[in-house]
Design a protein around this motif. Structure first.
Motif, short mmCIF file in Angstrom:
data_model
loop_
_atom_site.label_atom_id
_atom_site.label_comp_id
_atom_site.label_asym_id
_atom_site.label_seq_id
_atom_site.Cartn_x
_atom_site.Cartn_y
_atom_site.Cartn_z
N TRP A 56 59.65 51.03 78.15
CA TRP A 56 58.95 49.91 77.52
C TRP A 56 57.66 49.52 78.24
CZ3 TRP A 56 58.70 45.47 80.41
CH2 TRP A 56 59.80 45.06 81.18
N LEU A 57 57.62 49.76 79.55
CA LEU A 57 56.34 49.57 80.24
C LEU A 57 55.30 50.54 79.70
CD1 LEU A 57 57.43 49.06 83.96
CD2 LEU A 57 56.31 47.36 82.50
N GLY A 58 55.79 51.73 79.34
CA GLY A 58 54.90 52.75 78.77
C GLY A 58 54.24 52.26 77.49
N GLY A 83 63.39 37.57 80.88
CA GLY A 83 62.11 37.57 81.57
C GLY A 83 61.93 36.33 82.43
N ARG A 84 62.88 35.39 82.31
CA ARG A 84 62.81 34.17 83.12
C ARG A 84 63.95 34.09 84.13
NH1 ARG A 84 60.23 33.11 78.39
NH2 ARG A 84 58.45 31.68 78.58
N VAL A 85 65.13 34.43 83.67
CA VAL A 85 66.28 34.13 84.53
C VAL A 85 66.82 35.35 85.28
CG1 VAL A 85 66.91 32.23 83.01
CG2 VAL A 85 68.03 34.45 82.72
N CYS A 86 66.35 36.54 84.91
CA CYS A 86 66.91 37.72 85.57
C CYS A 86 66.41 37.77 87.02
CB CYS A 86 66.46 38.99 84.84
SG CYS A 86 67.08 40.47 85.64
N VAL A 108 56.47 40.97 82.82
CA VAL A 108 56.04 41.68 81.61
C VAL A 108 57.11 41.53 80.52
CG1 VAL A 108 55.30 43.88 80.63
CG2 VAL A 108 54.71 43.33 82.99
N GLU A 109 58.35 41.57 80.96
CA GLU A 109 59.44 41.40 80.00
C GLU A 109 59.35 40.02 79.33
OE1 GLU A 109 63.48 41.39 81.56
OE2 GLU A 109 64.18 42.27 79.68
N ARG A 110 59.05 39.06 80.16
CA ARG A 110 58.90 37.70 79.63
C ARG A 110 57.75 37.62 78.65
NH1 ARG A 110 57.82 32.29 83.23
NH2 ARG A 110 56.45 31.26 81.73
N PHE A 111 56.65 38.25 79.02
CA PHE A 111 55.48 38.27 78.14
C PHE A 111 55.85 38.89 76.79
CE2 PHE A 111 52.05 40.95 76.44
CZ PHE A 111 51.10 39.99 76.14
N LEU A 112 56.58 39.99 76.86
CA LEU A 112 56.95 40.68 75.62
C LEU A 112 57.92 39.84 74.80
CD1 LEU A 112 57.40 44.26 77.11
CD2 LEU A 112 55.54 43.49 75.62
N GLY A 113 58.87 39.21 75.51
CA GLY A 113 59.82 38.35 74.81
C GLY A 113 59.10 37.21 74.11
N ASP A 114 58.12 36.64 74.79
CA ASP A 114 57.36 35.53 74.21
C ASP A 114 56.49 36.00 73.04
OD1 ASP A 114 58.56 33.94 76.04
OD2 ASP A 114 56.77 33.57 77.27
N ASP A 477 48.91 36.23 80.98
CA ASP A 477 48.18 36.42 79.73
C ASP A 477 48.22 37.91 79.40
OD1 ASP A 477 46.30 37.70 81.28
OD2 ASP A 477 44.85 36.06 81.22
N GLU A 478 47.65 38.27 78.27
CA GLU A 478 47.79 39.65 77.83
C GLU A 478 47.19 40.64 78.84
OE1 GLU A 478 46.51 40.64 73.88
OE2 GLU A 478 46.41 42.76 74.45
N ASN A 479 46.01 40.27 79.36
CA ASN A 479 45.37 41.18 80.33
C ASN A 479 46.24 41.41 81.53
OD1 ASN A 479 43.09 41.76 78.99
ND2 ASN A 479 41.84 40.17 79.96
N ASN A 480 46.79 40.29 82.04
CA ASN A 480 47.62 40.41 83.23
C ASN A 480 48.89 41.21 82.94
OD1 ASN A 480 45.86 38.99 84.67
ND2 ASN A 480 46.98 37.05 84.60
N ALA A 481 49.46 40.98 81.78
CA ALA A 481 50.69 41.68 81.44
C ALA A 481 50.43 43.18 81.32
CB ALA A 481 51.25 41.15 80.12
N GLN A 482 49.30 43.50 80.72
CA GLN A 482 49.00 44.92 80.55
C GLN A 482 48.67 45.54 81.91
OE1 GLN A 482 45.47 46.28 78.34
NE2 GLN A 482 46.94 47.27 76.98
N TYR A 483 47.92 44.81 82.70
CA TYR A 483 47.60 45.28 84.05
C TYR A 483 48.89 45.57 84.81
CZ TYR A 483 46.11 44.71 88.97
OH TYR A 483 45.89 44.87 90.30
N GLU A 484 49.81 44.63 84.70
CA GLU A 484 51.06 44.77 85.42
C GLU A 484 51.84 45.98 84.90
OE1 GLU A 484 51.29 42.85 88.01
OE2 GLU A 484 53.14 43.88 88.56
N ALA A 485 51.87 46.12 83.59
CA ALA A 485 52.59 47.26 83.01
C ALA A 485 51.97 48.57 83.49
CB ALA A 485 52.54 47.18 81.49
N ARG A 486 50.66 48.54 83.62
CA ARG A 486 49.97 49.77 84.00
C ARG A 486 50.10 50.10 85.48
NH1 ARG A 486 44.63 49.41 80.09
NH2 ARG A 486 45.74 50.09 78.24
N ARG A 487 50.68 49.19 86.21
CA ARG A 487 50.97 49.53 87.61
C ARG A 487 52.17 50.45 87.71
NH1 ARG A 487 52.59 45.49 90.65
NH2 ARG A 487 51.90 46.50 92.57
N CYS A 488 52.92 50.56 86.64
CA CYS A 488 54.10 51.43 86.62
C CYS A 488 53.67 52.87 86.90
CB CYS A 488 54.80 51.35 85.28
SG CYS A 488 56.12 52.57 85.12
N MET A 489 54.40 53.56 87.76
CA MET A 489 54.05 54.92 88.15
C MET A 489 54.82 55.96 87.34
SD MET A 489 53.46 54.54 92.24
CE MET A 489 55.14 54.16 92.69
#
Lengths: 547, 418, 337
Positions: A56-58, A83-86, A108-114, A477-489
């Motif tokens: 899903w990060l992909g 995305g909040r309580v885990c 990112v999970e929280r962002f997607l859930g929202d 925000d969307e930029n941050n969420a995408q940035y974060e997702a893109r840190r996935c290796m």
């Protein structure tokens, strides 16, 4: 030029036609061959809910948030909640920790859930199988089981004794961590799939209810709701509460219990929740008495940190010996051999107006013991590998079975139980797919990833946190969420970076096109292994050629 | 159009008329005037569509031509002496790859001792390099042979060296008929390469060839030169038809038919020699001459036929294979093996030593008497040689041979007294 | 023809494999040539280079990039050497572009001739590359190379630098680093391996010719390499690019480590990546994750003796070489925003 003296058009042997080297099959030189493989990323391996995080990060990396959300929904029906309580063990396992900092998977999970709630994305129930399943408890385990069963087309009814669904997410986790409207919306989405939730309904005789309701199977997900209490030598009338009780009261806005000097006893996350709730309710002073040292206490570091930030005092290596009126005697402890601290015989005294015990919960087992074959050992319900109790057709999961007692584990149990129930209803046995080997950091070639420090989620100003129940941790925000997702290796799984295709000195890799990955041309591959060394995510393995 | 011009300038004009597309130039005496003039002609626009490259060495000069020729441009350069040796690796390479480059060699001796004057040491050093080697006898023929050289090279896809005696031809002012552009265009079609570097149809040139095909590659080169033996006379005839001059071919006979003694030589020396021979014939001697215009390929069959009635051949050449003897004579002897006539080898004109009518006549007469030693070094001063040999025998450090000789002949002593 | 790159592509928010060959998050036109399915494969399969040959890799990287930059209007001249021998043994050629091999020392001059031919015949759109190893470039071909620079001929010369004569069996060239073992600088005696304070930097010499473009590149950083080749092809006149290409056979390294070793060479400072225009350095590729030279050296048997305690002075000398590069080209100072 026309000429009678032409010997040949091009000089023999010295001038050659293009493409002729393809006749030379250099693959015969090879002693080892590269093979593509998928390895299990540590985040996926570490997720108690069994999420395919990397997948899903992909999607999120590419900006396909709905795709990402649907990928989460394959495993977890409550992304905005989780995305909040885990407590995100995925991030603890993340290989990126060794490079800079773990990928902020949870945010990112929280962002997607929202996003899903914002755009009202829905999930459809499966076509009806005509089978009915009864679930006890509308907590994370029950909701998860219900959701997954509904997706398989089974009719599900949840019986919940409380006035609201959500279980410990609602009654155990304060609002500042888990805004209620998000939880309500995510539960409503499950209900829209045809799941019925009967609130304020307590089932005392499970087998009879099954019989009467015509249910084909049962899932028990009642959690651990009974507070564990320690008998403390007390004189006087300083009020003593349980954490569960306090948090539940807070939820129903009965806020009168915490006032003056509040002493919380316990070192877990629940203790922190109580302490932080106490701060918010305006307690004069909030002190947490913890038997373990700061390093050994079970609460998550960030919870402790945030509690201290908000004004709670954490006092480690103390146990409560006795209470005389408002005076509480604490005994100093020292870290023991087997980790459990030992008393020292030295004491100090503190003053308290309210004492809250936050020392864990037990399971209500009385009514369960009436179920034929269901085994309770040490107060915990026993299940087999398919989450079924000793009673045929009765499954259980969440805090009531042996587990880590986290919301995420409960979600995972719900899914696992649903799969097994589904197989059971079809007269089959569910066989989980074999797991790939976990890819560790050493198998990665991290030079190819940009240095990218983790995005820090915006935090609510401390003053506002101390005075209300607004959500502490802000949205990405969307930029941050995408940035974060893109840190996935993309550990262990090809993300089509084209490295193998590019770095092969022999042009012995075929690129099959977007989404189709690559293929080795073994006719020409000399087995040099540059592709394997340069694969950033460890998805190529060298295998010796058979002689 | 008749002009009284320097040989180098005449050649430059001839090359210009051949519409060269790439010329590379590096100075070395005595060919320098040719490329100087060509440079001016390109710069002034007299030669159009031509790139003039001022390279850093002769090696670069011929290498640039290898590139330009392979890329489909008519390519030309010129060199002499040391320059030829410096580019030698590329000389072999150009022919090995079958690139139709035309190169003028202003023939000059090779050092040490350094010497700028004429002999054939440079061209002879490349006799086995796979190039066609044409020797010009006059400036007019230099002009004409260059025009034929481009056509020959391009038809065969093989480089051609036009050899002209340094200074004697390159620096002499004579009357030359410079052809018109129309004549040259009629004779020489635009370059249409057999193989060309072109992105539209890629190929790889200059492959590595191992034992399995190397012999065949070499044989084919040899075969191509044999084909040139047919092509050279044919083109000479075509040339004559357009330009009205017999100015090519494999050999040229100078009253050799029926002569008992035939002098065989190449290049400009025939100018002096033919007057000497005419005088001798007037005095009743049966003597004529043949000049080889093509040294590579070597016109064996034509030569055998031309000499079938001769009794004696005197080979006169400006080259020496040290430790062996005359190079041209070796080639002639091989061509005439099993032929009953007597072959004399005469080596003369080395390093620009003047060849005079008088010393030529003395030598020929000696030949007619059968008194030429083998090989005969024309106009050699044996006193000097013998003194030096003695000196070297008696002293380990006998000093510089060249200086010793100069002292012996008095030049150094004279200089010191000035 | 593609646009002239203003500056090197800087991808800031594409963390996923930012430095990989391809990046599915980028627009197609921003991806590398090597990532495209229709790259020209100028140097195709079936060539006879050793396993893990850096030169074979570097040559395909460079020529494919040049092909794209010139819309496939390209001719290459090749010096004698490994690249020539392993690509064109009769009867097979691995080149899919018009290509010529003449001699060891004349690739630059041959290319000058080709460029002149293109100009003379009105095919200015066809561009010319000369290429060779370090021996053919820094030693035997140096005269012709300097001449080509001097005339500012419209040729890009690419030197694939593997720091010795590999084709003839690993002998020292003027590009061999100090202490390195070669067949002619054996690791014996007091200062084993190649002598220090020898050799030359042809990129710096090229700059002294004031030619329009000079750059160094490495097979480990494809994006940097392609950027430089592309830029070079968009300039007219003489240009020089030196590409660092590890040689498993000559260096005694593991074939699979070829790209990794190139990376370590650059990240240690042993091989500085920079570009220069008209004689001035205009850009350097910063070291991203600096490593001590020992990390680089230990991957290669040619430096095995350097890592022995007895030869600590050589290790220090090599570190000093790296440090000097780092200082001279400011390889570690942060880039200005």
């Amino acid at each position: 030029m026309p000429s009678e003296t032409v010997v040949q058009q091009k000089p023999f042997a010295i001038t050659l036609d293009v493409g002729s080297s393809l006749l030379n099959k250099t693959g015969t030189w090879r002693t080892q061959r590269p093979v593509y493989l998928d390895r299990l990323p540590p985040c996926n391996a570490g997720c108690p809910a069994g999420e395919n995080i990397q997948a899903w990060l992909g999607f999120a990396e590419e900006g396909d948030y709905e795709g990402a959300w649907r990928q989460i929904m394959d495993d977890n029906p409550l992304p905005a909640t989780m995305g909040r309580v885990c407590y995100h063990p995925c991030e603890g396992a993340c290989n990126r920790v060794k490079l800079d900092d773990a990928v902020g998977i949870n945010s990112v999970e929280r962002f997607l859930g929202d996003q899903a709630l914002k755009y009202d994305w829905k999930m459809a129930a499966g076509s009806s199988t005509g089978k009915k399943v009864m679930i006890l408890g509308a907590g994370p385990a029950g909701l998860s089981a219900a959701y997954h069963l509904a997706r398989k087309g089974h009719a599900v009814t949840i019986y919940e004794s409380s006035p609201q669904a959500g279980g410990m997410i609602r009654y155990g986790i304060p609002k500042y961590r888990m805004p209620r409207e998000k939880l309500r919306a995510e539960i409503a989405r499950i209900e829209e799939m045809g799941v019925t939730i009967e609130l304020n309904t307590r089932i005392d005789d499970v087998m009879q209810a099954k019989e009467q309701g015509g249910f084909d199977a049962v899932f028990l997900g009642i959690g651990a709701q009974l507070p564990k209490r320690i008998d403390i030598d007390q004189e006087g009338d300083t009020p003593m509460f349980d954490a569960v009780e306090v948090l539940r009261d807070t939820e129903v806005e009965n806020l009168t219990k915490l006032r003056g000097r509040v002493l919380v006893y316990g070192g877990g996350n629940t203790a922190m929740d109580v302490a932080r709730t106490s701060v918010r309710l305006g307690a004069l002073q909030t002190t947490v008495i913890v038997v373990e040292s700061r390093e050994d206490m079970p609460a998550h570091e960030f919870e402790v940190h945030e509690a201290i930030e908000e004004g709670a005092d954490i006092v480690n290596l103390r146990s409560i010996r006795e209470i005389r009126g408002n005076s509480v005697t604490l005994e100093f402890m020292v870290p023991g051999e087997g980790r459990w601290p030992q008393p020292t015989g030295q004491f100090e005294t503190v003053e308290a107006d309210v004492i809250v015990q936050a020392l864990g919960q037990n399971i209500e087992t009385d009514f369960l013991e009436r179920i034929d074959g269901l085994e309770v050992r040490d107060g915990i319900v026993q299940v087999d590998r398919g989450m079924m109790t000793g009673c045929e057709g009765v499954f259980a999961g969440g805090d009531m079975v042996p587990s880590q007692r986290t919301v995420t584990t409960a979600i995972g149990h719900g899914k696992k139980a649903a799969r097994n129930i589904d197989a059971f209803l079809r007269g089959e046995r569910y066989l989980p797919a074999e797991k790939h080997e976990i890819v560790d950091f050493d198998k990665l070639n991290t030079w190819y990833y940009t240095d990218a420090p983790r995005t820090v989620r915006p935090m609510l100003d401390v003053v506002r946190r101390q005075s209300g129940f607004a959500e502490v941790v802000g949205d990405l925000d969307e930029n941050n969420a995408q940035y974060e997702a893109r840190r996935c290796m993309s550990c262990g799984n090809c993300f089509e970076c084209d490295n193998c295709y590019g770095v092969c000195p022999d042009n012995a890799v075929t690129k099959l096109g977007p989404g189709k990955r690559f293929e080795f041309k073994y006719d020409y591959c000399k087995g040099c292994a540059v592709c394997a060394t340069e694969c950033p995510c460890g998805a190529i393995k060298m295998v010796a050629e058979a002689i | 159009m008749l002009k009284q011009v320097e040989g180098s300038h005449a050649v430059a004009e001839a090359v210009g008329l051949c519409r060269p597309q790439v010329i590379s130039a590096y100075p070395i005496t005595p060919q320098t005037h040719i490329v100087e003039d060509l440079g001016a002609m390109v710069k002034s626009g007299e030669i159009k569509g031509c790139e003039f490259l001022l390279v850093e060495s002769e090696f670069g000069a011929l290498s640039a031509c290898i590139g330009s020729s392979a890329a489909g441009a008519r390519s030309y350069t010129a060199t002499s002496s040391q320059g030829m040796l410096f580019m030698m690796e590329a000389v072999y390479n150009a022919s090995g790859m079958g690139l139709p480059i035309v190169m003028t060699v202003g023939n000059r001796a090779i050092g040490a001792p350094i010497n700028i004057w004429n002999d054939w040491g440079d061209s002879m050093s490349a006799r086995d390099a796979g190039w066609i080697q044409l020797f010009a006898e006059s400036n007019q023929q230099s002009v004409d042979v260059h025009i034929q050289a481009f056509k020959l090279a391009e038809q065969l896809s093989m480089p051609v060296m036009v050899c002209m005696d340094g200074f004697i031809l390159t620096h002499s002012y004579t009357r030359v008929d410079i052809p018109t552009q129309e004549q040259v265009d009629q004779f020489l079609p635009p370059f249409s390469p057999r193989q060309v570097l072109d992105p539209a149809s890629p190929l790889s040139m200059g492959a590595m060839v191992g034992p399995e095909a190397f012999t065949e590659v070499r044989y084919l080169a040899h075969h191509k030169q044999q084909e040139a033996l047919d092509l050279i006379p044919k083109q000479a005839a075509e040339f004559e038809a357009i330009f009205g001059r017999d100015s090519g071919g494999l050999i040229k006979k100078w009253d050799s038919d029926g002569a008992e003694t035939v002098v065989l030589t190449m290049g400009s020396v025939i100018g002096t020699m033919k007057e000497v021979l005419a005088g001798m014939r007037e005095d009743g001697h049966s003597i004529g001459a043949i000049t080889l215009r093509s040294f590579r390929p070597f016109p064996t069959a034509v030569l055998r036929e031309a000499l079938k009635d001769a009794k004696r051949v005197i080979v006169f050449e400006k080259s020496l294979a040290v430790g062996m003897g005359g190079i041209l004579s070796m080639n002639v002897r091989m061509a005439l093996q099993d032929h009953p006539l007597k072959v004399h080898s005469v080596i003369g004109g080395l390093g620009g030593r003047p060849i005079t009518r008088a010393n030529l006549r003395r030598m020929f007469e000696k030949g007619l008497r059968g008194e030429l030693e083998e090989p005969h070094f024309h106009d050699i001063n044996m006193d000097i040689v013998n003194r030096e040999i003695e000196r070297e025998k008696s002293q380990w450090k006998s000093g510089s041979t060249a200086e010793n000789i100069l002292q012996d002949i008095g030049v150094v002593a004279a200089a010191k007294t000035i | 023809m593609t646009q002239i790159p203003e500056s090197k592509q800087k991808v800031k928010f594409y963390q996923t494999g930012t430095f990989t060959v391809g990046n599915r998050l980028l627009d197609a036109e921003q991806r590398t040539v090597q990532a495209t399915m229709d790259r020209s494969n100028s140097l195709d399969s079936g060539h006879r280079a050793c396993q893990g040959c850096g030169e074979a890799l570097g040559a395909r990287f460079a020529i494919d990039a040049a092909m794209r930059a010139t819309n496939n209007q390209l001719i290459a001249a090749n010096a004698t050497g490994c690249l020539e021998v392993f690509t064109t043994p009769y009867p097979e050629t691995a080149w899919s572009i018009p290509w010529i091999h003449s001699l060891f020392g004349n690739a630059a001059a041959v290319a000058s001739g080709i460029a002149a031919a293109m100009k003379a015949t009105g095919r200015d759109d066809v561009r010319v590359i000369a290429q060779g190893g370090d021996g053919g470039t820094t030693d035997i071909g140096f005269g012709c190379l300097s001449g080509m620079f001097d005339r500012n001929d419209d040729v890009l010369y690419i030197c694939y630098d593997n720091e010795a004569y590999m084709n003839t069996g690993v002998q020292r060239s003027s590009a061999t680093p100090g202490a390195a073992r070669t067949a002619t600088t054996m690791p014996v005696g007091e200062d084993p391996g190649n002598a220090f304070n020898t050799g030359k930097s042809v990129p710096l010499i090229a700059m002294a010719h004031m030619i329009p473009y000079v750059a160094t590149a490495s097979v480990h950083d494809l994006q940097d390499l392609e950027y430089k080749v592309t830029k070079a092809m968009q300039v007219r006149g003489a240009r020089y690019i030196e590409i660092f290409v590890p040689c498993p056979l000559g260096w005694g390294s593991v074939p699979g480590d070829t790209v990794k070793i190139a990376r370590l060479a650059v990240e240690s400072g042993m091989y500085p990546l920079f570009e220069a225009e008209d004689g001035e350095v205009t850009g350097v590729t910063k070291i991203r994750r600096q490593v001590p030279v020992g990390d680089y050296l230990k991957t290669q048997r040619r430096f095995a003796h350097v890592l022995k305690p007895d030869n600590a002075h050589q290790l220090a000398q090599l570190q000093a070489v790296a440090d000097r590069n780092i200082k001279r080209f400011s390889l570690t100072t942060p880039e200005e925003a």
